[in-house]
Design an enzyme around this catalytic site. Structure first.
Site, short mmCIF file in Angstrom:
data_model
loop_
_atom_site.label_atom_id
_atom_site.label_comp_id
_atom_site.label_asym_id
_atom_site.label_seq_id
_atom_site.Cartn_x
_atom_site.Cartn_y
_atom_site.Cartn_z
N ASN A 37 4.10 4.61 -10.93
CA ASN A 37 2.89 4.44 -11.60
C ASN A 37 1.50 4.52 -10.91
O ASN A 37 0.84 4.84 -11.45
CB ASN A 37 2.93 3.06 -12.51
CG ASN A 37 1.74 3.03 -13.16
OD1 ASN A 37 1.43 3.59 -14.27
ND2 ASN A 37 1.18 1.81 -12.60
N ASP B 293 1.11 -1.05 -0.18
CA ASP B 293 0.20 0.06 -0.06
C ASP B 293 0.87 1.28 -0.04
O ASP B 293 1.33 1.53 1.13
CB ASP B 293 -0.84 -0.07 1.10
CG ASP B 293 -1.92 1.03 1.24
OD1 ASP B 293 -1.72 2.32 0.69
OD2 ASP B 293 -2.81 0.96 1.99
N VAL B 294 1.14 2.07 -1.06
CA VAL B 294 1.91 3.04 -1.22
C VAL B 294 1.51 4.31 -0.54
O VAL B 294 2.44 5.14 -0.55
CB VAL B 294 2.17 3.18 -2.63
CG1 VAL B 294 2.95 2.14 -3.51
CG2 VAL B 294 0.86 3.90 -3.38
N LYS C 216 -1.06 15.93 -10.28
CA LYS C 216 -0.40 15.64 -11.41
C LYS C 216 0.33 17.01 -11.72
O LYS C 216 1.44 16.73 -12.19
CB LYS C 216 -1.20 15.32 -12.57
CG LYS C 216 -1.89 13.98 -12.62
CD LYS C 216 -1.01 12.83 -12.13
CE LYS C 216 -1.64 11.47 -12.37
NZ LYS C 216 -0.75 10.25 -11.95
N TYR D 252 -7.06 15.22 -8.62
CA TYR D 252 -6.38 14.55 -9.65
C TYR D 252 -5.34 15.56 -10.17
O TYR D 252 -4.19 15.23 -10.48
CB TYR D 252 -7.07 13.78 -10.56
CG TYR D 252 -6.28 13.14 -11.63
CD1 TYR D 252 -6.01 11.89 -11.18
CD2 TYR D 252 -6.21 13.39 -12.91
CE1 TYR D 252 -5.44 11.05 -12.24
CE2 TYR D 252 -5.66 12.66 -13.87
CZ TYR D 252 -5.07 11.42 -13.65
OH TYR D 252 -4.50 10.77 -14.50
#
Length: 243
Positions: free
Chosen positions: A90, A63-64, A160, A156
């Protein structure tokens, strides 16, 4: 002989979609892999498929959003291979809606996966790569939303924009050590989340394997060359001035 023979790569979100396609591309070029994701069953299945290409694959359920699990991921990869040449950040998440209706939980979830996790993984990779003294590559998977946003995408799009900024800082700090950082900015990609919708996509899409070719190119450039950023999208996709 593959262009990545003898190289070792860690890929987060490597059990499906873009991450799996990149892992497949790297494996085809001879790289040994560590793939990480939360879904253990799918991770194990993907690792088996990649091994059929003829490469070594370590699957580490991760779990990052958990710093301690990221540390264990890198420890396990180093224990198996003894080196690290490429990191691909990713793993991703999406949530959105009108800003006035967004919950703190939704914001934190997206920022945690899309921005905090790449920072933590890059920190671990930088420590290893600097100590090795042989350079290395960090490839961050961003989005065209880092340059052209859409409504109802605040967490989001912000994440980014952030990953593009993080990429540039890593590139600056890494260059004296031969460590490059690149940002792959995908457009519309036919990942599982899109495929599982009950209606077909309304815009042109590209296949994950088509996108992965750009990541392979980034990883296989001569060590003195870096592709700092690449925007890859279907020719017919709205981009300039979209919104």
């Amino acid at each position: 002989m593959g262009q990545l023979d003898g190289k070792v790569a860690i890929i987060t979100g490597g059990n499906r979609g873009i991450g799996k396609a990149i892992a497949k591309g790297f494996a085809t070029e001879g790289a040994n892999l560590t793939i990480a994701a939360r879904n253990t069953e799918l991770l194990t299945k993907t690792a088996g498929e990649l091994r059929e290409i003829g490469t070594q694959v370590l699957a580490v359920p991760t779990d990052v959003t958990k710093e301690e699990q990221i540390i264990v991921l890198f420890e396990k990869a180093m224990s198996k291979y003894g080196r690290l040449d490429i990191l691909v950040n990713n793993a991703g998440a999406f949530d959105g809606g009108p800003i006035e209706e967004l919950s703190t939980e939704a914001w934190d979830k997206v920022i945690g996966v899309n921005l905090r996790a790449p920072f933590l993984c890059s920190r671990e990779a930088m420590r290893i790569m600097k100590e090795q003294g042989e350079g290395g590559r960090i490839i961050n998977v961003g989005s065209i939303s880092a340059h052209r946003v859409r409504p109802r995408s605040a967490p989001y799009s912000a994440s980014k924009f952030g990953i593009w900024g993080l990429t540039q800082v890593i590139a600056l700090e890494g260059r004296l050590h031969g460590i490059t950082a690149s940002c792959l900015q995908p457009g519309n990609t036919l990942v599982e989340r899109v495929q599982d919708k009950p209606y077909p996509p309304s815009e042109p899409m590209m296949d994950v394997d088509e996108l992965a070719k750009a990541a392979v190119l980034m990883a296989t450039l001569p060590p003195n060359i870096n592709m700092l950023e690449a925007t890859v999208l279907p020719v017919g996709q709205l981009y300039i001035g979209r919104g």
